[in-house]
Design a protein around this motif. Sequence first.
Motif, short mmCIF file in Angstrom:
data_model
loop_
_atom_site.label_atom_id
_atom_site.label_comp_id
_atom_site.label_asym_id
_atom_site.label_seq_id
_atom_site.Cartn_x
_atom_site.Cartn_y
_atom_site.Cartn_z
N UNK A 156 0.89 -1.18 -0.05
CA UNK A 156 0.26 -0.06 0.15
C UNK A 156 1.11 1.29 0.01
N UNK A 157 0.45 2.26 -0.57
CA UNK A 157 1.32 3.45 -0.76
C UNK A 157 1.48 4.02 0.69
N UNK A 158 0.52 4.10 1.45
CA UNK A 158 0.63 4.59 2.96
C UNK A 158 1.82 3.82 3.61
N UNK A 159 1.76 2.34 3.51
CA UNK A 159 2.75 1.65 4.05
C UNK A 159 4.44 1.87 3.80
N UNK A 160 4.44 2.05 2.22
CA UNK A 160 5.60 2.38 1.75
C UNK A 160 6.28 4.08 2.05
N UNK A 161 5.08 4.83 2.19
CA UNK A 161 5.41 6.12 2.76
C UNK A 161 5.99 5.96 4.12
N UNK A 162 5.47 5.23 4.91
CA UNK A 162 6.08 4.98 6.48
C UNK A 162 7.32 4.36 6.47
#
Length: 85
Positions: free
Chosen positions: A35-41
Amino acid sequence: MDIDTLEDLAKELKNDENENVLALFEEYAKTNNMKEEELEQILSKKYDCFKCESCNKFYCYDEYSYFDEECIYCCDTDAEEEEEY
Protein backbone atom coordinates in the motif's frame (compact mmCIF):
# COMPACT_ATOMS: atom_id res chain seq x y z
CA MET A 1 17.75 3.74 -13.50
CA ASP A 2 17.93 0.55 -11.42
CA ILE A 3 15.79 0.52 -8.32
CA ASP A 4 16.42 -2.73 -6.51
CA THR A 5 16.08 -1.63 -2.89
CA LEU A 6 14.08 0.83 -0.84
CA GLU A 7 17.29 2.77 -0.30
CA ASP A 8 17.66 3.17 -4.08
CA LEU A 9 14.03 4.29 -4.30
CA ALA A 10 14.49 6.88 -1.54
CA LYS A 11 17.55 8.33 -3.29
CA GLU A 12 15.69 8.62 -6.59
CA LEU A 13 12.62 10.17 -4.97
CA LYS A 14 14.70 12.88 -3.28
CA ASN A 15 16.68 13.58 -6.46
CA ASP A 16 15.74 17.07 -7.69
CA GLU A 17 16.46 16.11 -11.29
CA ASN A 18 13.87 13.33 -11.28
CA GLU A 19 10.54 14.78 -12.44
CA ASN A 20 8.45 11.58 -12.25
CA VAL A 21 8.80 10.86 -8.55
CA LEU A 22 5.11 10.24 -7.91
CA ALA A 23 4.85 7.75 -10.77
CA LEU A 24 8.05 6.08 -9.59
CA PHE A 25 6.68 5.84 -6.05
CA GLU A 26 3.32 4.44 -7.20
CA GLU A 27 4.96 1.92 -9.53
CA TYR A 28 7.29 0.66 -6.80
CA ALA A 29 4.34 0.18 -4.42
CA LYS A 30 2.33 -1.64 -7.10
CA THR A 31 5.24 -3.84 -8.22
CA ASN A 32 6.02 -4.86 -4.65
CA ASN A 33 2.38 -5.36 -3.60
CA MET A 34 2.50 -2.63 -0.97
CA LYS A 35 0.00 0.00 0.00
CA GLU A 36 1.27 3.50 -0.74
CA GLU A 37 0.70 4.53 2.88
CA GLU A 38 2.83 1.60 4.07
CA LEU A 39 5.60 2.49 1.64
CA GLU A 40 5.48 6.13 2.79
CA GLN A 41 5.90 5.06 6.41
CA ILE A 42 8.86 2.81 5.66
CA LEU A 43 10.58 5.47 3.57
CA SER A 44 10.13 8.11 6.26
CA LYS A 45 11.23 5.95 9.19
CA LYS A 46 14.18 4.16 7.63
CA TYR A 47 15.36 6.31 4.72
CA ASP A 48 14.70 9.97 5.64
CA CYS A 49 12.28 10.37 2.73
CA PHE A 50 9.03 12.27 3.31
CA LYS A 51 6.23 12.96 0.83
CA CYS A 52 4.79 16.46 0.70
CA GLU A 53 1.00 16.30 0.47
CA SER A 54 0.85 19.59 -1.46
CA CYS A 55 3.41 19.28 -4.21
CA ASN A 56 3.79 15.45 -4.18
CA LYS A 57 7.58 15.64 -4.09
CA PHE A 58 9.85 13.92 -1.63
CA TYR A 59 12.17 15.58 0.86
CA CYS A 60 14.54 14.77 3.71
CA TYR A 61 13.69 15.51 7.34
CA ASP A 62 15.25 18.99 7.27
CA GLU A 63 12.95 20.06 4.46
CA TYR A 64 9.70 18.64 5.83
CA SER A 65 7.14 19.78 8.41
CA TYR A 66 5.34 16.96 10.26
CA PHE A 67 2.71 19.35 11.56
CA ASP A 68 1.61 20.47 8.11
CA GLU A 69 2.56 17.25 6.27
CA GLU A 70 4.17 19.53 3.69
CA CYS A 71 7.66 20.46 2.66
CA ILE A 72 9.02 23.71 4.05
CA TYR A 73 8.72 25.28 0.61
CA CYS A 74 4.95 24.73 0.45
CA CYS A 75 4.57 25.86 4.07
CA ASP A 76 6.41 29.10 3.25
CA THR A 77 4.16 29.67 0.25
CA ASP A 78 1.05 29.15 2.37
CA ALA A 79 2.31 31.63 4.98
CA GLU A 80 3.01 34.25 2.31
CA GLU A 81 -0.49 33.85 0.87
CA GLU A 82 -2.06 34.35 4.32
CA GLU A 83 -0.07 37.55 4.88
CA GLU A 84 -1.45 39.05 1.67
CA TYR A 85 -5.01 39.07 3.04
